[in-house]
Design a protein around this motif. Structure first.
Motif: not given
Length: 122
Positions: A11, A38, A40, A88, A91, A117-121
């Motif tokens: 993250s 990827r 989503a 974001p 993600t 998993q890649v999570t961008v906030s």
């Protein structure tokens, strides 16, 4: 039999960076694309970046050009994805993949990794 193992997901806040690694075992010939896809939630799996060893050409989806860089280490049979200026919308679950040309088409992939998993906030 080819096995692909990813690592490096996590993250991060928007604008940050991550580096994904893919270690391959088994024989991957020079005419086999190796790269990253990827997926989503609710979306189709899409090609992100890939390299064709025979020509050393790298291919990128336009959404990641100038932000992501794919590289490979022939000695270790490894592929890396440096992801900068993350957004974001990046993600997703990221998969290492190997298959035939065209490199960024999911239906040409023969081998898949388990994903990271890649999570961008924001």
């Amino acid at each position: 039999q080819v096995q692909l193992v990813e690592s490096g997901g996590g993250s991060v806040q928007a604008g940050g960076s991550l580096r994904l690694s893919c270690a391959a075992s088994g024989y991957i010939g020079s005419r086999t694309c190796v790269g990253w896809f990827r997926q989503a939630p609710g979306k189709e799996r899409e090609g992100v970046a890939s390299v064709y060893p025979r020509t050393s050409n790298a291919y990128y989806d336009e959404s990641v050009e100038r932000r992501f860089t794919i590289s490979r280490d022939n000695g270790k049979i490894a592929v890396y994805l440096q992801m900068d200026s993350l957004k974001p919308e990046d993600t997703a679950m990221y998969y290492c993949a190997a298959g035939a040309l065209p490199c960024l088409r999911a239906d040409r992939i023969v081998y898949w990794g388990q994903g990271t998993q890649v999570t961008v906030s924001s």
